[in-house]
Design an enzyme around this catalytic site. Sequence first.
Site, PDB file in Angstrom:
ATOM      1  CG  ASP A 148      -2.003   1.010   1.162  1.00 38.83           C
ATOM      2  OD1 ASP A 148      -1.688   2.216   1.060  1.00 38.83           O
ATOM      3  OD2 ASP A 148      -3.024   0.621   1.377  1.00 38.83           O
ATOM      4  CD  GLN A 188     -14.878  -0.023  -2.361  1.00 38.68           C
ATOM      5  OE1 GLN A 188     -15.965  -0.383  -2.162  1.00 38.68           O
ATOM      6  NE2 GLN A 188     -14.166  -0.664  -3.541  1.00 38.68           N
ATOM      7  CG  HIS A 246      -8.680  -2.396  -1.889  1.00 36.07           C
ATOM      8  ND1 HIS A 246      -9.583  -1.728  -2.642  1.00 36.07           N
ATOM      9  CD2 HIS A 246      -8.460  -1.753  -0.703  1.00 36.07           C
ATOM     10  CE1 HIS A 246     -10.060  -0.758  -2.162  1.00 36.07           C
ATOM     11  NE2 HIS A 246      -9.202  -0.737  -0.994  1.00 36.07           N
ATOM     12  CG  PHE A 247      -9.798  -8.599   1.392  1.00 36.66           C
ATOM     13  CD1 PHE A 247     -10.522  -8.494   0.270  1.00 36.66           C
ATOM     14  CD2 PHE A 247     -10.400  -9.088   2.665  1.00 36.66           C
ATOM     15  CE1 PHE A 247     -11.825  -9.059   0.334  1.00 36.66           C
ATOM     16  CE2 PHE A 247     -11.634  -9.692   2.683  1.00 36.66           C
ATOM     17  CZ  PHE A 247     -12.350  -9.682   1.436  1.00 36.66           C
ATOM     18  CG  HIS A 248      -6.709  -2.286   3.758  1.00 38.10           C
ATOM     19  ND1 HIS A 248      -6.002  -1.403   3.373  1.00 38.10           N
ATOM     20  CD2 HIS A 248      -8.127  -2.208   2.894  1.00 38.10           C
ATOM     21  CE1 HIS A 248      -6.815  -0.624   2.755  1.00 38.10           C
ATOM     22  NE2 HIS A 248      -7.909  -0.904   2.730  1.00 38.10           N
ATOM     23  CG  ASN A 287     -12.466  -0.118   4.093  1.00 32.30           C
ATOM     24  OD1 ASN A 287     -13.168  -0.566   5.233  1.00 32.30           O
ATOM     25  ND2 ASN A 287     -11.708   0.600   3.984  1.00 32.30           N
TER      26      ASN A 287
HETATM   27  P1  DGP Z   1      -9.755   1.998   0.564  1.00 32.99           P
HETATM   28  O1  DGP Z   1      -9.727   3.227   1.573  1.00 32.99           O
HETATM   29  O2  DGP Z   1     -10.057   0.812   1.542  1.00 32.99           O
HETATM   30  O3  DGP Z   1     -10.335   2.241  -0.589  1.00 32.99           O
HETATM   31  O4  DGP Z   1      -8.166   1.926   0.523  1.00 32.99           O
HETATM   32  C1  DGP Z   1      -7.328   2.245  -0.669  1.00 32.99           C
HETATM   33  C2  DGP Z   1      -5.911   1.952  -0.262  1.00 32.99           C
HETATM   34  O5  DGP Z   1      -5.178   2.022  -1.750  1.00 32.99           O
HETATM   35  C3  DGP Z   1      -5.232   3.181   0.532  1.00 32.99           C
HETATM   36  O6  DGP Z   1      -4.665   2.706   1.612  1.00 32.99           O
HETATM   37  C4  DGP Z   1      -4.026   3.649  -0.258  1.00 32.99           C
HETATM   38  C5  DGP Z   1      -3.873   2.737  -1.522  1.00 32.99           C
HETATM   39  N1  DGP Z   1      -3.749   3.298  -2.682  1.00 32.99           N
HETATM   40  C6  DGP Z   1      -4.377   4.116  -3.324  1.00 32.99           C
HETATM   41  N2  DGP Z   1      -3.717   4.413  -4.631  1.00 32.99           N
HETATM   42  C7  DGP Z   1      -2.767   3.769  -4.686  1.00 32.99           C
HETATM   43  C8  DGP Z   1      -1.650   3.604  -5.599  1.00 32.99           C
HETATM   44  O7  DGP Z   1      -1.758   4.256  -6.548  1.00 32.99           O
HETATM   45  N3  DGP Z   1      -0.808   2.451  -5.244  1.00 32.99           N
HETATM   46  C9  DGP Z   1      -0.642   1.882  -4.113  1.00 32.99           C
HETATM   47  N4  DGP Z   1       0.315   0.926  -4.082  1.00 32.99           N
HETATM   48  N5  DGP Z   1      -1.625   2.223  -3.232  1.00 32.99           N
HETATM   49  C10 DGP Z   1      -2.480   2.841  -3.557  1.00 32.99           C
END
Ligand code: DGP
Length: 136
Positions: free
Chosen positions: A30, A93, A99-101, A86
């Site tokens: 992330d 979200q 996506h799963f964190h 989310n």
């Molecule tokens: P959510 O809030 O659950 O939709 O989480 C989205 C996550 O995605 C957030 O923790 C940051 C990550 N994220 C957003 N854009 C990018 C990206 O371009 N690259 C990476 N590696 N992560 C990203």
Amino acid sequence: MEDCIFCKIVKGEILSHKIYEDDLVYAFLDVKPVSPGHILVIPKDHHENIFDCPENILSQIIKVSKKIAQLLKDKLGVEAVNIFNNSGGVAGQDVFHLHFHVVPRSKKDNMKMGFIGKKDLNINLEEIKNKLVLES
Ligand code: DGP
């Protein structure tokens, strides 16, 4: 999905720090980690969230999440993980590609998940259960 950031990551059009890949699933660091080793596990095909993702892909996401949790323990020495998703804007979200964190946790990180049980909601559990029984 042409405008989807995570589709572009899967296709290699946007740089990512890949941790794992198979036919169905892709996992990468992330870019806004809440702790070192925070990983996102996503389907390669575009599915918005849990509501439209086929079960076989969800199963693979969870299997890979487990392997990644073990990897974090083995290689980074993390004590514990939170695994969460989310699904829907109201649920937090931000990127509308499922996506799963997988978030490494330690005793010293002082983080708290944002869900606190409420005693004063006056919820009738029986009424809700009657609406929700799911046949197997
Ligand atoms: P959510 O809030 O659950 O939709 O989480 C989205 C996550 O995605 C957030 O923790 C940051 C990550 N994220 C957003 N854009 C990018 C990206 O371009 N690259 C990476 N590696 N992560 C990203």
